[in-house]
Design an enzyme around this catalytic site. Structure first.
Site, PDB file in Angstrom:
ATOM      1  N   ASP A  27      -5.441  -9.337  -2.733  1.00 30.63           N
ATOM      2  CA  ASP A  27      -6.391  -9.142  -2.159  1.00 30.63           C
ATOM      3  C   ASP A  27      -7.060 -10.419  -1.530  1.00 30.63           C
ATOM      4  O   ASP A  27      -7.429 -10.819  -2.323  1.00 30.63           O
ATOM      5  CB  ASP A  27      -6.764  -7.801  -1.962  1.00 30.63           C
ATOM      6  CG  ASP A  27      -6.232  -6.439  -2.564  1.00 30.63           C
ATOM      7  OD1 ASP A  27      -5.253  -6.355  -1.713  1.00 30.63           O
ATOM      8  OD2 ASP A  27      -6.818  -5.991  -3.459  1.00 30.63           O
ATOM      9  N   HIS A  33       0.173  -7.021  -6.545  1.00 28.65           N
ATOM     10  CA  HIS A  33       1.064  -5.692  -6.597  1.00 28.65           C
ATOM     11  C   HIS A  33       0.947  -5.274  -5.783  1.00 28.65           C
ATOM     12  O   HIS A  33       1.316  -6.098  -4.458  1.00 28.65           O
ATOM     13  CB  HIS A  33      -0.684  -4.890  -6.931  1.00 28.65           C
ATOM     14  CG  HIS A  33      -1.824  -4.545  -5.749  1.00 28.65           C
ATOM     15  ND1 HIS A  33      -2.755  -5.989  -5.666  1.00 28.65           N
ATOM     16  CD2 HIS A  33      -1.689  -4.487  -4.070  1.00 28.65           C
ATOM     17  CE1 HIS A  33      -3.594  -5.864  -4.931  1.00 28.65           C
ATOM     18  NE2 HIS A  33      -3.373  -5.019  -3.778  1.00 28.65           N
ATOM     19  N   HIS A  51       1.331  -9.724  -3.664  1.00 29.24           N
ATOM     20  CA  HIS A  51       0.443  -9.658  -3.186  1.00 29.24           C
ATOM     21  C   HIS A  51      -0.762  -9.796  -3.281  1.00 29.24           C
ATOM     22  O   HIS A  51      -0.827  -8.528  -3.963  1.00 29.24           O
ATOM     23  CB  HIS A  51       0.482  -8.697  -1.162  1.00 29.24           C
ATOM     24  CG  HIS A  51      -0.741  -7.767  -1.629  1.00 29.24           C
ATOM     25  ND1 HIS A  51       0.367  -6.570  -1.271  1.00 29.24           N
ATOM     26  CD2 HIS A  51      -2.127  -7.251  -0.671  1.00 29.24           C
ATOM     27  CE1 HIS A  51      -0.708  -5.659  -1.249  1.00 29.24           C
ATOM     28  NE2 HIS A  51      -1.700  -6.405  -1.241  1.00 29.24           N
ATOM     29  N   ARG A  64     -10.119   2.914  -1.441  1.00 27.01           N
ATOM     30  CA  ARG A  64     -10.455   1.180  -2.064  1.00 27.01           C
ATOM     31  C   ARG A  64     -11.356   1.131  -1.587  1.00 27.01           C
ATOM     32  O   ARG A  64     -12.128   0.775  -0.900  1.00 27.01           O
ATOM     33  CB  ARG A  64      -9.094   0.321  -1.622  1.00 27.01           C
ATOM     34  CG  ARG A  64      -8.919  -0.424  -2.781  1.00 27.01           C
ATOM     35  CD  ARG A  64      -8.045  -1.785  -1.562  1.00 27.01           C
ATOM     36  NE  ARG A  64      -8.692  -2.286  -0.992  1.00 27.01           N
ATOM     37  CZ  ARG A  64      -7.593  -3.954  -0.380  1.00 27.01           C
ATOM     38  NH1 ARG A  64      -6.290  -3.613  -0.768  1.00 27.01           N
ATOM     39  NH2 ARG A  64      -8.484  -4.484   0.480  1.00 27.01           N
TER      40      ARG A  64
HETATM   41  C1  SIN Z   1      -3.023  -1.906  -1.603  1.00 21.99           C
HETATM   42  O1  SIN Z   1      -2.217  -2.711  -1.944  1.00 21.99           O
HETATM   43  O2  SIN Z   1      -4.613  -2.569  -2.156  1.00 21.99           O
HETATM   44  C2  SIN Z   1      -2.634  -0.628  -2.378  1.00 21.99           C
HETATM   45  C3  SIN Z   1      -1.941  -0.059  -2.932  1.00 21.99           C
HETATM   46  C4  SIN Z   1      -1.876   0.740  -3.419  1.00 21.99           C
HETATM   47  O3  SIN Z   1      -2.159   2.168  -2.614  1.00 21.99           O
HETATM   48  O4  SIN Z   1      -1.250   1.449  -4.092  1.00 21.99           O
END
Ligand code: SIN
Length: 285
Positions: free
Chosen positions: A107, A261, A105, A276
């Protein structure tokens, strides 16, 4: 091999042929000089995701660092770190089975102005596993046939937060254990071009993703799904990807307009804690 021809102030080592580079020689607790920042921005535009190792940042230093890259977007659905609404906690506890972000996906594509980037800081990692995969959406676009490119260039797609964060999933493990909240705020739908022109590189990039894209504009869901499924399988081809193995103190900064990612969920029984911060973007064209 280090990319030493372009960079004088920082070390830049590509992670794969497709995208991603590790940056060395930068202490992120210190204010970054204009020339270092310029090289970091260049590496970010070139490699789409950059990684730092062995950083020791307080939450406030993490926020200060993110603000050097742009305005912070406060996430509505993730549990924030106590006292720091700018920092979303991405946690998987030993007794949990579902991780956050465990499918390909990008973000915030459900926002009218999707996030430019996300800065993820590893606070606690499992002894093995929990890597994150990244895929280049510029390479994914370039590898399509001329016929498919032409078709996609004429299309827009709807992206939504409703099915991902709304009431329909409010009984999921993520909501039950408080990692996610506010299903009533999942009302965002946004229309974006299927192929965008990347604001930094000027390159064309595929901009649909399996978590948030629901259908092509003017098409039904049933009509859209087979082509979307093809694009999801195509974009995840190994030659478009890199894989990052986290250590405590690692930081990744990725460009949401150029990458997907996918967080590996292969460490049941162990805790993984990531912080994050998401950065505001610009309207996509
Ligand atoms: C996310 O999708 O923002 C998290 C990615 C991760 O935890 O590696």
């Amino acid at each position: 091999m280090t990319d030493s021809r372009r960079y004088r102030e920082i070390g830049v080592t590509p992670l794969s042929k497709a995208l991603g580079a590790q940056i060395d020689g930068v202490d992120l607790t210190q204010p970054l000089s204009d020339s270092v920042m310029q090289e970091l921005k260049d590496a970010f535009a070139t490699y789409s995701v950059i990684f730092f190792r062995d950083q020791s940042l307080s939450p406030q230093q993490h926020i200060d660092l993110a603000e050097q890259w742009g305005e912070i977007n406060i996430n509505r659905f993730f549990k924030p770190l106590d006292g720091y609404p700018q920092i979303a906690e991405v946690i998987k506890a030993p007794d949990q089975k579902e991780n956050i972000g465990g499918t390909w996906h990008t973000d915030h594509s459900y926002d009218q102005i999707p996030a430019m980037g996300s800065m993820l800081y590893a606070r606690q990692v499992p002894p093995a596993g929990g890597d994150t995969l990244f895929a280049s959406m510029t390479l994914a676009f370039e590898a399509l046939s001329d016929g498919m490119k032409k078709t996609l260039l004429g299309l827009n797609a709807w992206h939504s937060s409703r099915h991902a964060f709304g009431y329909s999933v409010s009984d999921s493990e993520h909501y039950e254990d408080g990692r996610l909240a506010n299903p009533e705020l999942a009302v965002q739908d946004a229309l974006h071009p299927v192929i965008i022109t990347h604001p930094l590189s000027g390159k064309k990039a595929l901009y649909v993703n399996a978590d948030f894209t629901v259908r092509f504009d003017g098409w039904t869901t049933e009509e859209s799904q087979p082509l979307l499924d093809f694009l999801y399988a195509h974009g995840a081809r190994e030659e478009f990807t890199c894989r990052f193995e986290w250590q405590e103190g690692s930081i990744a900064l990725w460009d949401n307009r150029a990458t997907w990612h996918n967080a590996m969920n292969d460490y049941h029984g162990h805790r993984r804690v990531m912080h994050r911060i998401t950065l505001e973007g610009v309207a996509l064209q």
